[in-house]
Scaffold this active site. Sequence first.
Site, PDB file in Angstrom:
ATOM      1  N   CYS A  98      -4.264 -30.400 -80.063  1.00  0.00           N
ATOM      2  CA  CYS A  98      -3.626 -28.160 -79.901  1.00  0.00           C
ATOM      3  C   CYS A  98      -4.827 -27.605 -80.824  1.00  0.00           C
ATOM      4  O   CYS A  98      -4.914 -26.855 -80.725  1.00  0.00           O
ATOM      5  CB  CYS A  98      -2.514 -27.936 -80.166  1.00  0.00           C
ATOM      6  SG  CYS A  98      -1.552 -29.537 -79.760  1.00  0.00           S
TER       7      CYS A  98
ATOM      8  N   HIS B 119       0.507 -20.599 -84.517  1.00  0.00           N
ATOM      9  CA  HIS B 119       0.744 -21.964 -83.676  1.00  0.00           C
ATOM     10  C   HIS B 119       1.930 -21.554 -82.500  1.00  0.00           C
ATOM     11  O   HIS B 119       1.541 -21.208 -81.261  1.00  0.00           O
ATOM     12  CB  HIS B 119       0.649 -23.086 -83.946  1.00  0.00           C
ATOM     13  CG  HIS B 119       0.280 -23.949 -82.894  1.00  0.00           C
ATOM     14  ND1 HIS B 119      -0.826 -24.594 -82.106  1.00  0.00           N
ATOM     15  CD2 HIS B 119       0.996 -25.340 -82.600  1.00  0.00           C
ATOM     16  CE1 HIS B 119      -0.982 -25.227 -81.594  1.00  0.00           C
ATOM     17  NE2 HIS B 119       0.031 -25.651 -81.780  1.00  0.00           N
TER      18      HIS B 119
ATOM     19  N   HIS C 275       1.014 -22.729 -73.163  1.00  0.00           N
ATOM     20  CA  HIS C 275      -0.022 -23.174 -74.237  1.00  0.00           C
ATOM     21  C   HIS C 275      -0.782 -24.010 -73.786  1.00  0.00           C
ATOM     22  O   HIS C 275      -0.530 -25.259 -72.609  1.00  0.00           O
ATOM     23  CB  HIS C 275       1.148 -24.347 -75.419  1.00  0.00           C
ATOM     24  CG  HIS C 275       0.557 -25.481 -76.816  1.00  0.00           C
ATOM     25  ND1 HIS C 275      -0.394 -24.672 -76.981  1.00  0.00           N
ATOM     26  CD2 HIS C 275       0.882 -26.092 -76.800  1.00  0.00           C
ATOM     27  CE1 HIS C 275      -0.989 -26.527 -77.808  1.00  0.00           C
ATOM     28  NE2 HIS C 275       0.123 -26.645 -77.525  1.00  0.00           N
TER      29      HIS C 275
END
Length: 620
Positions: A262, A418, A456
């Site tokens: 990520c 995040h 995401h």
Amino acid sequence: MKLPVVVGYGGVNAAGRSSSDHGYRRMVIEALPQETADDTWASLAGLTGTQWDSTDATRALLGRNSLIRRIEPHLFDVDAVAWNRRMVAHSGHQPMSFTSQRKHLPEPLPPGWHATPVDDLYMRVEIDQGAVFLLPTTREAQVKAAGQLPSGFEPGKLYQSRSHPRGLQMTVFAASDALANTGIPWEVLQQRVAPDQISVYAGSGMSQLDADGNGGMLKAIYNGRRVTSKYCPFGFAEMPADFINAYVLGSLGTTGTSMGACASFLYNLRHGIADIQSGRSRVVIVGNAEAPITPEVMEGYAAMGALASDKELCELDGLDPSQGPDHRRACRPFGNNCGFTIAESAQMVVLFDDELALELGASVYGSVSDVFVNADGPKKSIAAPGVGNYITVAKAVAAARNMVGEKALRESGLVQAHGTGTPQNRVTESHILSQVAGAFGIESWPVVAVKAYLGHSIGAAAADQLVATLGIWRHGWLPGISTIDELAEDVHQTNLSFSHEHVQIDKQQQAYAVINAKGFGGNNASATVLAPGVTHKMLQQRHGHKAMAQWQSLNEGVQERAATYDAAASAGTSRPTYRFDDGVLGQDDIELTDRRVRLGAKGPEISLELENPYADMLKM
């Protein structure tokens, strides 16, 4: 040291087109003046092929067809996901038998199978013992929400996509969008910058896993289909960079990708700014493209308990499963949540060194001074969060303090969290941010979590955060975490400022942002990004008033060209750049001496008179 300046950005995610901040504006559209909001609604309409009119019904339609929502059938049918059921059959005392065409029988036959001809086409098969069959069937998906591209937008239909995986189709669009957003024709850059002073760092965190890439290659033989020659090469994780070089730019410069789950975009950004700071490159395109909304990928994350399932969302809201959850609120960063929401996105950012930006009159949207990367050290679970992110965030804040000073650090910044929407992330990341803010004397650090709107997008996630930050600095609204009613009790709030509503800020006073990413496996990265006001002051300090005045004059034409492109894109009349088999070079095009490489008689020149960085160690 050269300063890496952001001069353009573009792409597409669940909020729409990123250039000219339309994707950002979709997230805060309720707070915008009606004229500005309608400009973005019109952009969404042009992107998706929707007839635009300024009626509430059309706005509502475009709203429903963007951001996080129930997965649409063109990606896959969440109510009937295809799979193969394993069935064990026992023959008992009598052999089982059936008739089949010869061409459909396996070779060799499995043990216990006996085939005899019926005619020229058919065979009768008898099985004298048990057999295992895989039977095609369907089942309902556990997870039905995703941050998918706006309904009706199909990037592969805008050019000759030739069975390209979806992530590569998105790459072509994103790179073209970012380049057009600069307002500087690529041909102008090619005349001013040597071929080896251009870098492209772009990729995906998970490679191309749909049916036209690695996904097709891995599934084909198990589904009785042929593996094509395109599956394997299209599946490579660095293929977005390859496509940009080959089909959008025709670039001969440095290229590649760096993967960190990520945090992948920030890994690539780190390479890009290092190239500019060192002088190796003057132009850098950095980005990531991820298209993970496939049954197989989602099944993998669901098996980890990482995704927010329909059942869990209903339990959170006290709903009967038969009612179904509100898929719009599937991702709830720092609230009472149950998992993240997967998403697709492609984002590209164009960086110049500061001197080139002024020479060409490029628009300056900010600058990137540092990206810090740290692993977690010893781990028990490879996917669990660890301590490395404390280091990256602390370093990024320390770097910001060095650049903007103590007062601006405490009063004029923000952090793009995040913010995945998982119970683990809400506790661990909020503690990190709270501890770092307290250590540096920041009393109320604004925390933004755009995954509430976008989901995401794995490798592209930090790019979503960066382009949203650039939008914040231009329009002055912090997107609220609108999918939550309140913070979860275990979220650390000391020294932090969360809001579920949009918050207006003084954009002229903004100094910096920290972009944070926490990746599976312990891939932590945090970037220090400087706001346009700070960047302009730095440019003036280095280059002087005269150079800035000349830049200002040149920038007027640049902005006009960017605005012309934006209007065409919003009208749905622009097309991405895709140059297939255009200007292909061969051995006859190379002129080589010990001092230079030239591509054709009038082509660009690459110097071979390289500086020896170890000259002080080689004096004899």
